[in-house]
Write a protein that holds these residues in place. Sequence first.
Motif: not given
Length: 171
Positions: A81-84, A105-108, A131-138
């Motif tokens: 997710l971070a790479e994409i 950022a975010g929704q924008q 938000t999934g980029v910043y969560q551990h197990n999304f």
Amino acid sequence: MQANEIPALPLRDIKLPAEPGFWPLAPGWWLLLVLSLLLLTWLAVKWYRYVQKKRRWQQIEHQLAEIELQFKQSNNKQNLLAEISVFLRRFVKFQLQQKKATTLAGQQWTDHLNQLQQEQPFLPFEQALTTGVYQHNFDYDATELLKTTRQFIKQHVMKPAKPQTQEVANV
């Protein structure tokens, strides 16, 4: 000699003018030559642009394949997710040349990605990209995200949209 007979006059043979040569060309041929040169130039430019697009797509496809290979080896959805996310930002900044859009950022950010195509391809992945980029197990569908990203990028590389004149809002 009879009176009705006309004496033969010493006439010379008729000399025909020389046949017209190949050169100089008639104006119609010059026009045809110029039009065919313009057509060949136009075709060469189209072909060159197509080859450039194809080469650019191959380079981008190679980068996406590396990201996908890393995911298959590690099976780490968070890293994918971070790479994409980074890959999409680089693509928008350098390929689409929308430098200001990468500051969103975010929704924008996801709204901006979705408005680049009518079918809004990243709508199912809004939560993952925001938000999934910043969560551990999304949890999200990683293969579908890769497929969507590949289709999104291929459409913009091989069939780029007309440049938009309006700037990115809310920057």
